[in-house]
Design a protein around this motif. Structure first.
Motif, PDB file in Angstrom:
ATOM      1  N   ILE A  20       0.858  -1.186   0.000  1.00  0.00           N
ATOM      2  CA  ILE A  20       0.000   0.000   0.000  1.00  0.00           C
ATOM      3  C   ILE A  20       0.901   1.245   0.000  1.00  0.00           C
ATOM      4  CG2 ILE A  20      -1.769   1.272   1.308  1.00  0.00           C
ATOM      5  CD1 ILE A  20      -2.786  -1.370   0.100  1.00  0.00           C
ATOM      6  N   VAL A  21       0.492   2.297  -0.695  1.00  0.00           N
ATOM      7  CA  VAL A  21       1.296   3.521  -0.743  1.00  0.00           C
ATOM      8  C   VAL A  21       1.598   4.004   0.673  1.00  0.00           C
ATOM      9  CG1 VAL A  21       0.521   4.280  -3.028  1.00  0.00           C
ATOM     10  CG2 VAL A  21      -0.691   5.063  -1.004  1.00  0.00           C
ATOM     11  N   ASP A  22       2.806   4.465   0.844  1.00  0.00           N
ATOM     12  CA  ASP A  22       3.287   4.972   2.138  1.00  0.00           C
ATOM     13  C   ASP A  22       3.108   3.967   3.275  1.00  0.00           C
ATOM     14  OD1 ASP A  22       4.094   7.375   0.976  1.00  0.00           O
ATOM     15  OD2 ASP A  22       2.203   8.375   1.439  1.00  0.00           O
ATOM     16  N   TRP A  23       2.974   2.706   2.944  1.00  0.00           N
ATOM     17  CA  TRP A  23       2.823   1.641   3.931  1.00  0.00           C
ATOM     18  C   TRP A  23       1.653   1.919   4.892  1.00  0.00           C
ATOM     19  CZ3 TRP A  23       5.706  -2.881   3.838  1.00  0.00           C
ATOM     20  CH2 TRP A  23       6.744  -2.905   2.911  1.00  0.00           C
ATOM     21  N   VAL A  24       0.589   2.493   4.357  1.00  0.00           N
ATOM     22  CA  VAL A  24      -0.598   2.791   5.155  1.00  0.00           C
ATOM     23  C   VAL A  24      -1.227   1.475   5.615  1.00  0.00           C
ATOM     24  CG1 VAL A  24      -2.945   3.738   5.060  1.00  0.00           C
ATOM     25  CG2 VAL A  24      -1.052   4.989   4.019  1.00  0.00           C
ATOM     26  N   ASP A  25      -1.585   1.396   6.876  1.00  0.00           N
ATOM     27  CA  ASP A  25      -2.201   0.192   7.448  1.00  0.00           C
ATOM     28  C   ASP A  25      -3.685   0.130   7.093  1.00  0.00           C
ATOM     29  OD1 ASP A  25       0.067  -0.910   8.736  1.00  0.00           O
ATOM     30  OD2 ASP A  25      -0.135   0.545  10.349  1.00  0.00           O
ATOM     31  N   ILE A  26      -3.980  -0.269   5.866  1.00  0.00           N
ATOM     32  CA  ILE A  26      -5.374  -0.341   5.404  1.00  0.00           C
ATOM     33  C   ILE A  26      -6.016  -1.675   5.801  1.00  0.00           C
ATOM     34  CG2 ILE A  26      -4.856  -1.234   3.098  1.00  0.00           C
ATOM     35  CD1 ILE A  26      -7.454   1.458   3.805  1.00  0.00           C
ATOM     36  N   PHE A  56      -1.909 -11.732   4.059  1.00  0.00           N
ATOM     37  CA  PHE A  56      -2.234 -10.301   4.064  1.00  0.00           C
ATOM     38  C   PHE A  56      -1.778  -9.725   5.397  1.00  0.00           C
ATOM     39  CE2 PHE A  56      -6.489 -11.723   1.985  1.00  0.00           C
ATOM     40  CZ  PHE A  56      -5.825 -12.171   0.866  1.00  0.00           C
ATOM     41  N   MET A  57      -0.898  -8.777   5.341  1.00  0.00           N
ATOM     42  CA  MET A  57      -0.474  -8.067   6.539  1.00  0.00           C
ATOM     43  C   MET A  57      -1.225  -6.734   6.572  1.00  0.00           C
ATOM     44  SD  MET A  57       1.366 -10.320   7.931  1.00  0.00           S
ATOM     45  CE  MET A  57       2.173  -9.467   9.270  1.00  0.00           C
ATOM     46  N   THR A  58      -0.905  -5.839   7.485  1.00  0.00           N
ATOM     47  CA  THR A  58      -1.683  -4.608   7.619  1.00  0.00           C
ATOM     48  C   THR A  58      -1.490  -3.644   6.464  1.00  0.00           C
ATOM     49  OG1 THR A  58       0.037  -3.541   8.930  1.00  0.00           O
ATOM     50  CG2 THR A  58      -1.695  -4.721  10.139  1.00  0.00           C
ATOM     51  N   ASN A  59      -0.322  -3.684   5.819  1.00  0.00           N
ATOM     52  CA  ASN A  59      -0.025  -2.702   4.778  1.00  0.00           C
ATOM     53  C   ASN A  59       0.602  -3.296   3.526  1.00  0.00           C
ATOM     54  OD1 ASN A  59       2.525  -3.285   5.749  1.00  0.00           O
ATOM     55  ND2 ASN A  59       2.657  -1.408   6.941  1.00  0.00           N
ATOM     56  N   HIS A  60       0.650  -4.602   3.455  1.00  0.00           N
ATOM     57  CA  HIS A  60       1.182  -5.279   2.274  1.00  0.00           C
ATOM     58  C   HIS A  60       0.641  -6.703   2.250  1.00  0.00           C
ATOM     59  CE1 HIS A  60       4.032  -6.627   5.364  1.00  0.00           C
ATOM     60  NE2 HIS A  60       4.384  -7.614   4.553  1.00  0.00           N
ATOM     61  N   MET A  61       0.871  -7.349   1.126  1.00  0.00           N
ATOM     62  CA  MET A  61       0.472  -8.742   1.011  1.00  0.00           C
ATOM     63  C   MET A  61       1.503  -9.501   0.198  1.00  0.00           C
ATOM     64  SD  MET A  61      -2.724  -8.328  -1.642  1.00  0.00           S
ATOM     65  CE  MET A  61      -2.825 -10.007  -2.182  1.00  0.00           C
ATOM     66  N   HIS A  62       1.606 -10.782   0.477  1.00  0.00           N
ATOM     67  CA  HIS A  62       2.501 -11.663  -0.258  1.00  0.00           C
ATOM     68  C   HIS A  62       1.673 -12.755  -0.920  1.00  0.00           C
ATOM     69  CE1 HIS A  62       6.047  -9.973   1.665  1.00  0.00           C
ATOM     70  NE2 HIS A  62       5.528 -10.209   2.857  1.00  0.00           N
ATOM     71  N   ARG A  78      -2.047  -6.530 -12.852  1.00  0.00           N
ATOM     72  CA  ARG A  78      -2.519  -5.188 -13.247  1.00  0.00           C
ATOM     73  C   ARG A  78      -4.012  -5.064 -13.026  1.00  0.00           C
ATOM     74  NH1 ARG A  78      -2.571  -5.110 -19.214  1.00  0.00           N
ATOM     75  NH2 ARG A  78      -4.458  -6.265 -18.726  1.00  0.00           N
ATOM     76  N   ASP A  79      -4.778  -6.045 -13.501  1.00  0.00           N
ATOM     77  CA  ASP A  79      -6.233  -6.012 -13.355  1.00  0.00           C
ATOM     78  C   ASP A  79      -6.642  -6.120 -11.884  1.00  0.00           C
ATOM     79  OD1 ASP A  79      -6.221  -5.915 -16.109  1.00  0.00           O
ATOM     80  OD2 ASP A  79      -6.994  -7.947 -16.390  1.00  0.00           O
ATOM     81  N   PHE A  80      -5.970  -6.979 -11.139  1.00  0.00           N
ATOM     82  CA  PHE A  80      -6.249  -7.149  -9.710  1.00  0.00           C
ATOM     83  C   PHE A  80      -6.049  -5.836  -8.955  1.00  0.00           C
ATOM     84  CE2 PHE A  80      -4.281  -7.738  -5.541  1.00  0.00           C
ATOM     85  CZ  PHE A  80      -5.280  -8.410  -4.858  1.00  0.00           C
ATOM     86  N   LYS A  81      -4.912  -5.194  -9.196  1.00  0.00           N
ATOM     87  CA  LYS A  81      -4.614  -3.949  -8.477  1.00  0.00           C
ATOM     88  C   LYS A  81      -5.558  -2.825  -8.896  1.00  0.00           C
ATOM     89  CE  LYS A  81      -0.261  -2.920  -7.558  1.00  0.00           C
ATOM     90  NZ  LYS A  81       1.199  -2.724  -7.749  1.00  0.00           N
ATOM     91  N   LYS A  82      -5.902  -2.767 -10.175  1.00  0.00           N
ATOM     92  CA  LYS A  82      -6.819  -1.723 -10.643  1.00  0.00           C
ATOM     93  C   LYS A  82      -8.199  -1.900 -10.011  1.00  0.00           C
ATOM     94  CE  LYS A  82      -8.533   0.435 -14.870  1.00  0.00           C
ATOM     95  NZ  LYS A  82      -8.501   0.434 -16.328  1.00  0.00           N
ATOM     96  N   PHE A  83      -8.696  -3.131 -10.011  1.00  0.00           N
ATOM     97  CA  PHE A  83     -10.015  -3.389  -9.431  1.00  0.00           C
ATOM     98  C   PHE A  83     -10.017  -3.141  -7.928  1.00  0.00           C
ATOM     99  CE2 PHE A  83     -12.927  -6.086  -7.124  1.00  0.00           C
ATOM    100  CZ  PHE A  83     -14.134  -5.669  -7.653  1.00  0.00           C
ATOM    101  N   THR A  84      -9.030  -3.692  -7.210  1.00  0.00           N
ATOM    102  CA  THR A  84      -9.024  -3.545  -5.755  1.00  0.00           C
ATOM    103  C   THR A  84      -8.780  -2.102  -5.343  1.00  0.00           C
ATOM    104  OG1 THR A  84      -6.692  -4.256  -5.648  1.00  0.00           O
ATOM    105  CG2 THR A  84      -8.394  -5.935  -5.258  1.00  0.00           C
ATOM    106  N   GLN A 124       1.315   0.824  -4.229  1.00  0.00           N
ATOM    107  CA  GLN A 124       2.583   1.280  -4.787  1.00  0.00           C
ATOM    108  C   GLN A 124       2.764   0.618  -6.148  1.00  0.00           C
ATOM    109  OE1 GLN A 124       6.022   0.648  -2.300  1.00  0.00           O
ATOM    110  NE2 GLN A 124       5.058   1.585  -0.527  1.00  0.00           N
ATOM    111  N   ASP A 125       3.530   1.261  -7.016  1.00  0.00           N
ATOM    112  CA  ASP A 125       3.827   0.674  -8.314  1.00  0.00           C
ATOM    113  C   ASP A 125       4.609  -0.622  -8.127  1.00  0.00           C
ATOM    114  OD1 ASP A 125       2.583   2.708  -9.710  1.00  0.00           O
ATOM    115  OD2 ASP A 125       4.436   3.835 -10.039  1.00  0.00           O
ATOM    116  N   GLY A 126       4.462  -1.493  -9.100  1.00  0.00           N
ATOM    117  CA  GLY A 126       5.222  -2.738  -9.103  1.00  0.00           C
ATOM    118  C   GLY A 126       4.599  -3.815  -8.244  1.00  0.00           C
TER     119      GLY A 126
END
Length: 184
Positions: A20-26, A56-62, A78-84, A124-126
């Motif tokens: 997540i951008v800026d490692w925000v805990d979403i 799934f962690m608080t601000n990223h996922m593996h 790309r499609d997953f990130k755009k939709f989510t 975040q990109d990538g």
């Protein structure tokens, strides 16, 4: 995005990280994690995503994943990130999010100067793809994913964390069906 971390082999299995951008805990709210679960299941059913492990962690996922179909892994991602991205913003706007103003401001600022972003940028990109080229390296990465919630003391045992495939590997099921990798 660095060429070093791209999924190049269309038949390869990859360790992926999305942040997540800026490692925000979403992902402290289950509603956002449910968006991820539903989207991954859709990608499995309709886009050829093969999912072998996740957390799934608080601000990223593996994920440990591969593509199995007409779409390449980068297209699925790309499609997953755009939709989510869109679904998370909709959930922030429609739900009972106490951090609504702050989150929307953060995600709006992240996308403000990017022409490809309409309003908000959640990811975040990538996607930091590392090809898993041996059973030992694959096992090491699955173990790393499953130990994440233990390391940060969310749970004491990996299989107790609901938003991880550790329970799948312990034959306890989980919220997402995966394909188990055999290391024997």
């Amino acid at each position: 995005m660095s060429d070093q971390y791209q999924a190049r082999d269309p038949e390869g299995i990859y360790f992926l990280t999305f942040t997540i951008v800026d490692w925000v805990d979403i992902f402290t709210r289950s509603s956002y994690k449910e968006i991820i679960i539903n989207s991954l299941e859709y990608c499995q059913s309709n886009k050829g995503l093969k999912l072998y492990a996740y957390c799934f962690m608080t601000n990223h996922m593996h994920l440990i994943a591969a593509a199995n179909g007409s779409l390449k892994l980068f297209e699925i991602i790309r499609d997953f990130k755009k939709f989510t991205n869109r679904a998370i913003i909709e959930e922030i706007n429609s739900g009972n999010e106490s951090r609504k103003k702050w989150l929307l401001n953060k995600f709006e600022f992240a996308g403000k100067y990017l022409t490809r972003i309409e309003n908000y940028k959640v990811w975040q990109d990538g996607y930091h793809a590392v090809e898993l080229i041996s059973p030992e390296f694959t096992f090491q990465n699955i173990n790393y994913i499953h130990q994440n919630p233990v390391t940060v003391r969310i749970v004491s045992e990996p299989e107790h964390y609901i938003y991880s495939s550790a329970s799948n590997y312990c034959n306890l099921g989980g919220p997402i069906e995966i394909e188990l990798l055999d290391f024997n």
